[in-house]
Design an enzyme around this catalytic site. Structure first.
Site, short mmCIF file in Angstrom:
data_model
loop_
_atom_site.label_atom_id
_atom_site.label_comp_id
_atom_site.label_asym_id
_atom_site.label_seq_id
_atom_site.Cartn_x
_atom_site.Cartn_y
_atom_site.Cartn_z
N LYS A 202 0.84 -1.21 0.00
CA LYS A 202 0.00 0.00 0.00
C LYS A 202 0.87 1.26 0.00
O LYS A 202 0.64 2.22 -0.75
CB LYS A 202 -0.92 -0.04 1.22
CG LYS A 202 -1.44 1.28 1.70
CD LYS A 202 -2.60 1.76 0.88
CE LYS A 202 -2.87 3.23 1.10
NZ LYS A 202 -4.15 3.68 0.71
N CYS A 256 -3.29 11.16 1.28
CA CYS A 256 -2.52 9.91 1.17
C CYS A 256 -1.11 10.11 0.66
O CYS A 256 -0.15 9.73 1.31
CB CYS A 256 -3.28 8.96 0.26
SG CYS A 256 -4.98 8.76 0.81
N1 SAJ Z 1 -1.67 14.66 -9.11
C1 SAJ Z 1 -0.85 15.36 -9.99
N2 SAJ Z 1 -0.56 14.79 -11.19
C2 SAJ Z 1 -1.06 13.57 -11.56
C3 SAJ Z 1 -1.88 12.87 -10.66
C4 SAJ Z 1 -2.17 13.45 -9.43
O1 SAJ Z 1 -0.38 16.47 -9.71
O2 SAJ Z 1 -0.77 13.14 -12.67
C5 SAJ Z 1 -1.98 15.25 -7.80
C6 SAJ Z 1 -3.48 15.49 -7.59
O3 SAJ Z 1 -3.88 16.70 -8.17
C7 SAJ Z 1 -3.56 15.49 -6.07
C8 SAJ Z 1 -2.51 14.45 -5.67
O4 SAJ Z 1 -1.65 14.32 -6.79
O5 SAJ Z 1 -3.20 16.74 -5.54
C9 SAJ Z 1 -3.09 13.10 -5.29
O6 SAJ Z 1 -4.15 12.75 -6.16
P1 SAJ Z 1 -4.28 11.29 -6.79
O7 SAJ Z 1 -5.48 11.29 -7.65
O8 SAJ Z 1 -3.00 10.88 -7.42
O9 SAJ Z 1 -4.44 10.32 -5.55
P2 SAJ Z 1 -5.37 10.31 -4.22
O10 SAJ Z 1 -4.57 10.89 -3.10
O11 SAJ Z 1 -6.71 10.88 -4.46
O12 SAJ Z 1 -5.50 8.73 -4.00
C10 SAJ Z 1 -4.33 7.94 -3.88
C11 SAJ Z 1 -4.47 6.74 -4.84
N3 SAJ Z 1 -3.20 6.02 -4.93
C12 SAJ Z 1 -2.70 5.61 -6.10
O13 SAJ Z 1 -3.23 5.84 -7.17
C13 SAJ Z 1 -1.44 4.82 -6.05
C14 SAJ Z 1 -5.59 5.82 -4.34
O14 SAJ Z 1 -5.63 4.64 -5.13
C15 SAJ Z 1 -5.32 5.43 -2.88
O15 SAJ Z 1 -6.36 4.60 -2.36
C16 SAJ Z 1 -5.31 6.71 -2.06
O16 SAJ Z 1 -4.21 7.52 -2.54
C17 SAJ Z 1 -5.14 6.34 -0.61
O17 SAJ Z 1 -6.14 6.34 0.14
O18 SAJ Z 1 -4.03 5.95 -0.21
#
Ligand code: SAJ
Length: 418
Positions: A202, A256
């Site tokens: 995780k 996260c």
């Molecule tokens: N972000 C970027 N660029 C990207 C993708 C995301 O700048 O290409 C930013 C987003 O805007 C945001 C942050 O990253 O600020 C996180 O967003 P996210 O959509 O990547 O992830 P979370 O935090 O909403 O959810 C993550 C997910 N983890 C993964 O994809 C590996 C989700 O599957 C997990 O369940 C969750 O963390 C968790 O609960 O741990």
């Protein structure tokens, strides 16, 4: 071993972004569910059939669970066959180690109900080894399993059903009992493992994503200096069969990715420089946005900024650790007045304004979150409210030609010109 054919009562502890959808899925797949949360407002909202946060499909599913009489929320703990713990594990400050107080207090609260016929599943994110070291000694009277939640906000219900799941029981019987619970609503593969490996997997998933976003952000900085458009370069690089670069942005937020990389390396002798540097690169992005704004506004006394987006990412109402928080603080420290508009967020430390109020007399729109609704904004209307018409788009979310045609000077993060 508990009778697996009897309808189970499941007590879901923590009715947040992950706990409530889990409770609803269990309640609509043949279980009696008691949802426990310490926040009375959350309990009242759930019992009235209205989720206290925005998640596609959740209002309908919650209503079905409540009207079907299979879900009830309470502030007090109750006996059940299965206990699922989905409470937060925040990042402790300044230690940057996991704060386990919510998890351990939930464990203490269920202790009186535990015996060899009960199953406890912990879904909360834990540093590697925590389950064996801290949870098992507390709850050893019951069957125990660690099953981390990995669904993504914005698509939680779909992912909870369709994603594969990791099930790390303390023994074969515990693993099997936990597998039976998830098998009632998960169509993804249920991978049986041990708790320690599940904890690590995780955390590695989120560290992987954080590091990859940091790489995209570093590419944006390189592109700005090299005079290219990072968005176009990434699009072309991603045509390669083994390349999938993520998107740059104004920083990484949410509950996260901002903490799990720290949990992965907490207490290790290993310095893990890549993981630490990725965190630092992502945390530095709001400052980069300030620098772009300053360059765009030049040496004028234009000092009012309109922030579009307080949520940590597109189309969610969650502003926890949002890049906007860091950006606003730094902008105010630099002497800017900041007005914030977000159509989805309701709780934010800074006042949230309607679009017209947020844009009135402003010198620059700074888009931090790519909410779909922002693409519907009419730039000519917004321009009429503003003092000087500038736009910094940190997510490549808007139609720049349309904004330019309306009289805006436009800058895109990761490109010298939009
Ligand atoms: N972000 C970027 N660029 C990207 C993708 C995301 O700048 O290409 C930013 C987003 O805007 C945001 C942050 O990253 O600020 C996180 O967003 P996210 O959509 O990547 O992830 P979370 O935090 O909403 O959810 C993550 C997910 N983890 C993964 O994809 C590996 C989700 O599957 C997990 O369940 C969750 O963390 C968790 O609960 O741990």
């Amino acid at each position: 071993m508990p009778n697996k054919n009897r309808k189970k009562t499941v007590c879901c502890i923590g009715l947040g972004c992950m706990g409530l959808p889990t409770a609803c899925l269990l309640a609509t797949h043949g279980h009696n569910v008691i949802g426990v949360d310490t926040d009375e407002r959350v309990v009242a909202a759930v019992n009235s059939g209205r989720p206290h946060f925005n998640e596609p499909g959740l209002p309908q599913l919650l209503l079905k669970a409540i009207t079907g009489g299979c879900l009830v929320a309470k502030t007090a703990y109750e006996d059940a066959d299965v206990f699922i713990i989905a409470v937060p594990t925040p990042l402790g400050k300044p230690s940057q180690h996991a704060d386990l107080s919510y998890v351990t207090s939930a464990c203490r609260a269920i202790l009186p109900y535990l015996n060899k016929d009960k199953l406890v599943i912990v879904e909360s994110t834990l540093p590697v080894g925590t389950f064996d070291r801290t949870i098992v000694p507390m709850l050893k009277k019951a069957h125990l399993a660690y099953c981390p939640e990995r669904a993504i906000p914005g698509s939680t219900l779909h992912e909870m059903v369709h994603n594969d799941r990791l099930i790390g029981g303390i023994d074969r019987e515990s693993t099997e009992l936990a597998r039976q619970v998830y098998a009632t609503f998960v169509s993804g593969v249920l991978h049986l493992t041990d708790a320690r490996t599940a904890e690590a997997a995780k955390l590695m998933e989120n560290a992987f994503r954080d590091v990859n976003i940091a790489l995209a952000n570093e590419f944006a900085l390189v592109a700005e200096e090299a005079g290219i458009d990072v968005w176009k370069a990434i699009e072309l690089a991603n045509k390669h069969p083994r390349v999938n670069i993520l998107k740059p942005g104004p920083g990484v937020g949410g509950y996260c990715l901002t903490k799990d990389p720290h949990f992965l390396i907490q207490g290790l002798r290993q310095r893990a420089p890549l993981i630490r540097t990725a965190r630092a690169v992502n945390d530095s992005m709001p400052e980069r946005v300030i620098a772009i704004v300053k360059t765009l506004l030049g040496g004028t006394d234009s000092r009012v900024l309109t922030v579009l987006g307080a949520a940590y990412k597109a189309d969610v109402c969650d502003s926890r650790q949002a890049p906007a928080l860091s950006f606003i603080k730094r902008a105010e420290d630099a002497g800017f007045q900041v007005r914030v508009h977000d159509p989805l967020v309701t709780e934010f430390p800074h006042p949230l304004l309607g679009l017209a109020e947020a844009a009135a007399g402003s010198d620059c729109v700074v888009l931090l979150t790519d909410h779909s609704q922002f693409t519907l904004i009419d730039p000519s209307k917004v321009g009429r409210w503003m003092r000087t018409m500038n736009l910094v788009d940190c997510r490549n979310a808007l139609n720049h030609q349309q904004w330019r045609n309306s009289g805006f000077q436009v800058r895109l993060l990761g490109a010298t010109f939009a």
